[in-house]
Motif scaffolding. Sequence first.
Motif, PDB file in Angstrom:
ATOM      1  N   TRP A  82     -47.231  10.743 -45.050  1.00  0.00           N
ATOM      2  CA  TRP A  82     -46.148   9.808 -44.721  1.00  0.00           C
ATOM      3  C   TRP A  82     -44.954  10.043 -45.643  1.00  0.00           C
ATOM      4  CZ3 TRP A  82     -43.859   6.929 -41.382  1.00  0.00           C
ATOM      5  CH2 TRP A  82     -42.927   5.974 -41.795  1.00  0.00           C
ATOM      6  N   ASN A  83     -45.221  10.198 -46.953  1.00  0.00           N
ATOM      7  CA  ASN A  83     -44.133  10.377 -47.916  1.00  0.00           C
ATOM      8  C   ASN A  83     -43.357  11.667 -47.678  1.00  0.00           C
ATOM      9  OD1 ASN A  83     -44.725   7.981 -49.236  1.00  0.00           O
ATOM     10  ND2 ASN A  83     -46.036   8.964 -50.742  1.00  0.00           N
ATOM     11  N   VAL A  84     -44.059  12.724 -47.328  1.00  0.00           N
ATOM     12  CA  VAL A  84     -43.417  14.026 -47.164  1.00  0.00           C
ATOM     13  C   VAL A  84     -42.818  14.193 -45.769  1.00  0.00           C
ATOM     14  CG1 VAL A  84     -43.831  16.530 -47.122  1.00  0.00           C
ATOM     15  CG2 VAL A  84     -44.838  15.125 -48.930  1.00  0.00           C
ATOM     16  N   CYS A  85     -43.548  13.750 -44.727  1.00  0.00           N
ATOM     17  CA  CYS A  85     -43.153  14.055 -43.340  1.00  0.00           C
ATOM     18  C   CYS A  85     -42.875  12.844 -42.461  1.00  0.00           C
ATOM     19  CB  CYS A  85     -44.254  14.849 -42.647  1.00  0.00           C
ATOM     20  SG  CYS A  85     -44.705  16.350 -43.448  1.00  0.00           S
ATOM     21  N   LEU A 100     -33.376  19.039 -53.207  1.00  0.00           N
ATOM     22  CA  LEU A 100     -33.676  19.381 -54.601  1.00  0.00           C
ATOM     23  C   LEU A 100     -33.001  18.419 -55.566  1.00  0.00           C
ATOM     24  CD1 LEU A 100     -33.486  23.280 -54.637  1.00  0.00           C
ATOM     25  CD2 LEU A 100     -35.500  21.860 -54.985  1.00  0.00           C
ATOM     26  N   LYS A 101     -31.788  18.007 -55.214  1.00  0.00           N
ATOM     27  CA  LYS A 101     -31.040  17.090 -56.066  1.00  0.00           C
ATOM     28  C   LYS A 101     -31.629  15.683 -56.024  1.00  0.00           C
ATOM     29  CE  LYS A 101     -27.031  15.771 -54.671  1.00  0.00           C
ATOM     30  NZ  LYS A 101     -25.631  15.753 -54.236  1.00  0.00           N
ATOM     31  N   ASN A 102     -32.004  15.215 -54.829  1.00  0.00           N
ATOM     32  CA  ASN A 102     -32.434  13.826 -54.651  1.00  0.00           C
ATOM     33  C   ASN A 102     -33.931  13.602 -54.785  1.00  0.00           C
ATOM     34  OD1 ASN A 102     -29.737  13.175 -54.123  1.00  0.00           O
ATOM     35  ND2 ASN A 102     -29.982  13.582 -51.946  1.00  0.00           N
ATOM     36  N   GLU A 103     -34.742  14.631 -54.493  1.00  0.00           N
ATOM     37  CA  GLU A 103     -36.205  14.494 -54.527  1.00  0.00           C
ATOM     38  C   GLU A 103     -36.838  15.709 -55.197  1.00  0.00           C
ATOM     39  OE1 GLU A 103     -37.964  12.646 -50.809  1.00  0.00           O
ATOM     40  OE2 GLU A 103     -36.154  13.590 -50.007  1.00  0.00           O
ATOM     41  N   PRO A 104     -36.645  15.868 -56.504  1.00  0.00           N
ATOM     42  CA  PRO A 104     -37.137  17.080 -57.160  1.00  0.00           C
ATOM     43  C   PRO A 104     -38.654  17.248 -57.103  1.00  0.00           C
ATOM     44  CG  PRO A 104     -36.342  15.471 -58.771  1.00  0.00           C
ATOM     45  CD  PRO A 104     -35.971  14.949 -57.415  1.00  0.00           C
ATOM     46  N   GLU A 105     -39.403  16.167 -56.877  1.00  0.00           N
ATOM     47  CA  GLU A 105     -40.864  16.243 -56.841  1.00  0.00           C
ATOM     48  C   GLU A 105     -41.411  16.649 -55.479  1.00  0.00           C
ATOM     49  OE1 GLU A 105     -39.729  12.551 -54.948  1.00  0.00           O
ATOM     50  OE2 GLU A 105     -39.027  13.467 -56.786  1.00  0.00           O
ATOM     51  N   ILE A 106     -40.553  16.748 -54.476  1.00  0.00           N
ATOM     52  CA  ILE A 106     -41.031  16.972 -53.111  1.00  0.00           C
ATOM     53  C   ILE A 106     -41.696  18.342 -52.957  1.00  0.00           C
ATOM     54  CG2 ILE A 106     -38.914  17.937 -52.117  1.00  0.00           C
ATOM     55  CD1 ILE A 106     -40.995  15.278 -50.372  1.00  0.00           C
ATOM     56  N   VAL A 147     -46.772  21.345 -51.567  1.00  0.00           N
ATOM     57  CA  VAL A 147     -47.850  22.280 -51.892  1.00  0.00           C
ATOM     58  C   VAL A 147     -49.194  21.557 -51.836  1.00  0.00           C
ATOM     59  CG1 VAL A 147     -48.837  23.708 -53.726  1.00  0.00           C
ATOM     60  CG2 VAL A 147     -46.386  23.842 -53.221  1.00  0.00           C
ATOM     61  N   ARG A 148     -49.287  20.363 -52.418  1.00  0.00           N
ATOM     62  CA  ARG A 148     -50.540  19.595 -52.379  1.00  0.00           C
ATOM     63  C   ARG A 148     -50.954  19.287 -50.948  1.00  0.00           C
ATOM     64  NH1 ARG A 148     -48.409  15.836 -56.130  1.00  0.00           N
ATOM     65  NH2 ARG A 148     -48.892  14.151 -54.691  1.00  0.00           N
ATOM     66  N   LEU A 149     -49.990  18.904 -50.124  1.00  0.00           N
ATOM     67  CA  LEU A 149     -50.269  18.553 -48.734  1.00  0.00           C
ATOM     68  C   LEU A 149     -50.728  19.780 -47.946  1.00  0.00           C
ATOM     69  CD1 LEU A 149     -50.248  16.308 -46.648  1.00  0.00           C
ATOM     70  CD2 LEU A 149     -47.805  16.679 -46.351  1.00  0.00           C
ATOM     71  N   ALA A 150     -50.033  20.884 -48.107  1.00  0.00           N
ATOM     72  CA  ALA A 150     -50.420  22.110 -47.398  1.00  0.00           C
ATOM     73  C   ALA A 150     -51.824  22.557 -47.804  1.00  0.00           C
ATOM     74  CB  ALA A 150     -49.399  23.215 -47.670  1.00  0.00           C
ATOM     75  N   THR A 151     -52.133  22.467 -49.082  1.00  0.00           N
ATOM     76  CA  THR A 151     -53.469  22.849 -49.559  1.00  0.00           C
ATOM     77  C   THR A 151     -54.535  21.937 -48.969  1.00  0.00           C
ATOM     78  OG1 THR A 151     -52.517  23.709 -51.613  1.00  0.00           O
ATOM     79  CG2 THR A 151     -54.879  23.188 -51.622  1.00  0.00           C
ATOM     80  N   ALA A 152     -54.279  20.630 -48.987  1.00  0.00           N
ATOM     81  CA  ALA A 152     -55.270  19.672 -48.478  1.00  0.00           C
ATOM     82  C   ALA A 152     -55.518  19.850 -46.984  1.00  0.00           C
ATOM     83  CB  ALA A 152     -54.797  18.244 -48.756  1.00  0.00           C
ATOM     84  N   LEU A 153     -54.502  20.239 -46.222  1.00  0.00           N
ATOM     85  CA  LEU A 153     -54.635  20.388 -44.770  1.00  0.00           C
ATOM     86  C   LEU A 153     -54.902  21.832 -44.343  1.00  0.00           C
ATOM     87  CD1 LEU A 153     -51.751  18.005 -43.612  1.00  0.00           C
ATOM     88  CD2 LEU A 153     -54.214  17.590 -43.466  1.00  0.00           C
ATOM     89  N   ASP A 154     -55.031  22.739 -45.318  1.00  0.00           N
ATOM     90  CA  ASP A 154     -55.266  24.160 -45.042  1.00  0.00           C
ATOM     91  C   ASP A 154     -54.140  24.752 -44.197  1.00  0.00           C
ATOM     92  OD1 ASP A 154     -56.617  26.557 -45.307  1.00  0.00           O
ATOM     93  OD2 ASP A 154     -57.882  26.206 -43.552  1.00  0.00           O
ATOM     94  N   LEU A 155     -52.898  24.436 -44.576  1.00  0.00           N
ATOM     95  CA  LEU A 155     -51.717  24.930 -43.880  1.00  0.00           C
ATOM     96  C   LEU A 155     -51.044  26.012 -44.704  1.00  0.00           C
ATOM     97  CD1 LEU A 155     -50.149  21.487 -42.855  1.00  0.00           C
ATOM     98  CD2 LEU A 155     -51.614  22.972 -41.455  1.00  0.00           C
TER      99      LEU A 155
END
Length: 194
Positions: A22-25, A126-132, A137-145
């Motif tokens: 939800w936070n990312v997408c 990058l300016k507004n959400e540097p942690e995104i 990467v965490r999301l892609a790893t968890a979903l095997d994407l």
Amino acid sequence: MPSDDDILDLIRRDPALAELLWNVCEFDLSRGDHGEPVRLSSGLALDGVAGDFTGGTFFLCGDHRKARPVLYASSEGQAGLIGQSLAEALEIMVGLPSWWDCVSFSGSGDLEVMRTTAGHLGHDELKNEPEIGAQRVRLATALDLQLAPVPVLLARLHAAVSATEPDFVLTVETGETYESLFGPWLPSRNPLWR
């Protein structure tokens, strides 16, 4: 690549993963009701599986199989394919900064205009959400994407939206059709990108 059902099951079983998605997408499995009856021009089945915060809906198209095309319908009357499977659609949404703005500010589907828009959006992000980036990467790893480079994701998104017609045009009961996801605007419309 994981099947559509495997991905949906994984998200449903893991509340932390669902929140990260939800936070990312802005992809929320609790919002699968589109709010009005719709159908595809081809008559293929539609299964609303998620929604976003603006009232848009993500649909899986066709009968159950390992992978089904994903169609996004906005609450403002635009709709189109965004991937040939849930994994492909999520790879685009996870890896591409503001995918919706990339198609909205596409000059009616010009891939070069989409590249310019993505450049502006990536800089803003990058300016507004540097942690995104780390969250992606965490999301892609968890979903095997797979996290492909932005130009590759733009080309995939462009190809998916371009393949909407004729079979995946969304219509309402009166027969009116949703507009294309490709918006007419150019990046110059946004004064912050000039």
